[in-house]
Structures are given as C-alpha cells and as structure tokens.
Scaffold this motif. Structure first.
Motif, PDB file in Angstrom:
ATOM      1  N   GLU A 149      -9.444  20.161 -28.911  1.00 34.96           N
ATOM      2  CA  GLU A 149     -10.076  19.114 -28.116  1.00 34.96           C
ATOM      3  C   GLU A 149     -10.461  19.643 -26.734  1.00 34.96           C
ATOM      4  OE1 GLU A 149     -11.601  15.381 -27.139  1.00 34.96           O
ATOM      5  OE2 GLU A 149     -10.975  16.230 -29.077  1.00 34.96           O
ATOM      6  N   GLY A 188       0.290  19.015 -27.144  1.00 37.81           N
ATOM      7  CA  GLY A 188       0.363  18.861 -28.592  1.00 37.81           C
ATOM      8  C   GLY A 188       1.781  19.014 -29.109  1.00 37.81           C
ATOM      9  N   GLU A 213      -4.795  19.695 -29.938  1.00 43.16           N
ATOM     10  CA  GLU A 213      -4.991  19.529 -28.501  1.00 43.16           C
ATOM     11  C   GLU A 213      -5.828  20.660 -27.921  1.00 43.16           C
ATOM     12  OE1 GLU A 213      -4.178  16.955 -26.521  1.00 43.16           O
ATOM     13  OE2 GLU A 213      -3.536  15.949 -28.360  1.00 43.16           O
ATOM     14  N   GLU A 226      -2.516  22.586 -22.653  1.00 43.67           N
ATOM     15  CA  GLU A 226      -2.997  21.676 -23.683  1.00 43.67           C
ATOM     16  C   GLU A 226      -2.135  21.799 -24.942  1.00 43.67           C
ATOM     17  OE1 GLU A 226      -5.317  19.379 -23.209  1.00 43.67           O
ATOM     18  OE2 GLU A 226      -5.464  20.097 -21.137  1.00 43.67           O
ATOM     19  N   TRP A 276      -0.496  19.786 -34.406  1.00 47.72           N
ATOM     20  CA  TRP A 276      -0.662  19.031 -33.163  1.00 47.72           C
ATOM     21  C   TRP A 276      -1.035  19.943 -32.004  1.00 47.72           C
ATOM     22  CZ3 TRP A 276      -0.840  13.871 -33.260  1.00 47.72           C
ATOM     23  CH2 TRP A 276      -0.346  13.236 -34.408  1.00 47.72           C
TER      24      TRP A 276
END
Length: 288
Positions: free
Chosen positions: A118, A88, A115, A84, A111
């Motif tokens: 999330e 990003g 990610e 993940e 970034w």
C-alpha cells in the motif's frame, strides 16, 4: 493493544537513529520458541494481555526488516518501508488466532507485505518519474520547456539538453517517463489465469527467498543443535571430549594420533571409542 503496539514501535523506531543501529537492535531480540509464542498468543487472544502483545511484536521485528529489504529497489527510504511493515505486523498480532496451529510469522507475512504494498502504491508515480534530486530538477525544467504535446524531435532534444546542461539521453529518458501512463497496481477483476497480463503487485517483491521457509529452517536447526547437546551429555567424559575434538571444535580439530597421545592409548583405540560414541549419539537423539 493499540497503545502498547505504538509505544513498542516507537521505542526502537528506524526513524530514531541510524538504520544499521535499528537492525542491530531488533536482531538482538531473542526469537520465541513455538511454546513461548503459543503461550503469549493465547494470553493475548483470550485475556487481551497487552504485555504478551508487546513481546510478540518485539520478537518479530527482525522479520519485518527482512521483508522490507526485498522492496529496497524502488527509491523509497528503507526506514519508511520498515515502519509500514511494522504496522502490518501489529495488525497481524492483533488478529492472530493461536488455535489455527500455524506460527505467527507465517500468518504475519501477508499483513506485513500488504502494508508495504500500500505504501509503495501511494508512491508509485513519483518513484517512476524521478527518484533523485537531479532527476526531479530535470523533470520540472523539462515540463517548463515542453511547449506542446507529443515527442521531441532530435533538434528539440539537443536544444533542451544544451539549455539544461544535461545529455540528450537523459532528456529522452525523462521524456519517456513523463509520457508514460500510470499502471494499475493489481490485476483488474476480469483478468484470469489464462491472461498474459502483468501488474506491479506480481513482480514488486523479490521472491527469491521464502521467509516462512527460512524461519522454519532456522528453528529446526536450533532444535537439532539442542538435541545434539543433550545427547552428548549422555556420554562418558572421555567420549564427550573425543566427539567435541573430532567433530565440533571448528577452531582446532584434533587428529586420532593427537588424541591417542593425550589418553595414552593407540590411535585405533581412539577410533573405536569415536565409533561407539557416534553410535550412542544416534541412539540418544532418536529417543529425545
């Protein structure tokens, strides 16, 4: 950039082999200098050079691993967190504007974390309820045995514990998890700085270290070492040997007496040569 970025991530994906092998692989990729990074970023930004994008991504994979480690205490596979984070990183590289004047790692941290946040958010409930096989088994059995809403009394707790072959404490802990409500990941829109509220987004990550600060420190140390080596080369051969033997040889530093015997001079003469050499080094490093 999507095709190249995807191939880059798959080439050394943590899913392919062991996580240790993956970490060793990404740590072996050289870190870009500021000049190299700027040149590659300009090629990508102005010319859409996919090879430049690939080099930028590859050289920053080690930082994704570093960030992902700070989220390792939530029952989620480290490989998934890294994957993940890599997504990003690729988004950051695509949006990076070299004219802003900051290093890519400082820009990409947001970034990468976004990610990972999330991903953790999507798995927050299952992580909170059951993170091991034994806990999941207890969870489903407890739901089947719980005939009504509300908390168990002591007799019910002991009865369930005997039926399932677990301790009363384990039953109480799982009941507490099952009865708790999901918490919002972020603060609500009406929260302000004066509110004593907290959310997972505020404490999810280990904030004991600042990645950007660590990277800047490492880069400064590398820069200083390079300047020192260039400065040493301005000395004569004997002075170079004295400085190396007295200050830079971690394995077997020599004493003044040992160097005096080596060059057939007095220890005081070696000390003078050392002092003069250090003075020249400071002057040379100031000019570099």
């Amino acid at each position: 950039m999507t095709r190249t970025a995807s191939n880059t991530a798959l080439a050394i994906s943590p899913q392919v082999g062991s996580i240790d092998a993956y970490m060793q692989g990404v740590n072996s990729i050289p870190v870009l200098t500021a000049e190299e990074e700027k040149s590659l970023a300009e090629r990508l930004f102005y010319q859409e050079d996919l090879d430049a994008a690939q080099r930028l991504i590859m050289s920053h994979l080690r930082f994704v691993v570093h960030i992902a480690k700070s989220y390792s205490g939530y029952g989620l596979p480290q490989a998934d967190l890294i994957q993940e984070g890599n997504v990003g990183l690729m988004k950051a590289v695509k949006r990076f504007d070299p004219s802003v004047g900051v290093r890519l790692v400082s820009f990409a941290v947001h970034w990468i974390k976004a990610e990972i946040h999330e991903f953790v958010l999507k798995n927050w409930r299952i992580v909170k309820v059951a993170t091991t096989k034994a806990q999941r088994k207890l969870f489903f059995n407890l739901r089947k045995n719980k005939k009504r809403l509300g908390w168990f009394n002591n007799d019910e707790v002991n009865a369930v514990a005997n039926d399932l072959g677990v301790t009363s404490a384990e039953v109480l802990e799982m009941e507490s998890r099952m009865s708790s409500q999901d918490q919002a990941f972020d603060l609500s829109a009406d929260d302000d700085d004066q509110s004593p509220n907290f959310s997972p987004a505020q404490y999810l990550e280990d904030t004991n270290s600042d990645l950007a600060e660590q990277v800047a420190g490492t880069q400064w140390e590398e820069h200083a070492n390079t300047r020192l080596l260039h400065a040493i080369k301005t000395l004569d051969e004997r002075s170079q040997d004295i400085i190396m033997a007295r200050w830079l040889d971690d394995g077997n530093k020599m004493t003044l007496q040992e160097l005096a015997a080596k060059y057939s001079v007095s220890a005081e003469r070696v000390r003078q040569l050392e002092k003069n050499a250090m003075k020249k080094l400071k002057q040379a490093m100031g000019e570099l």
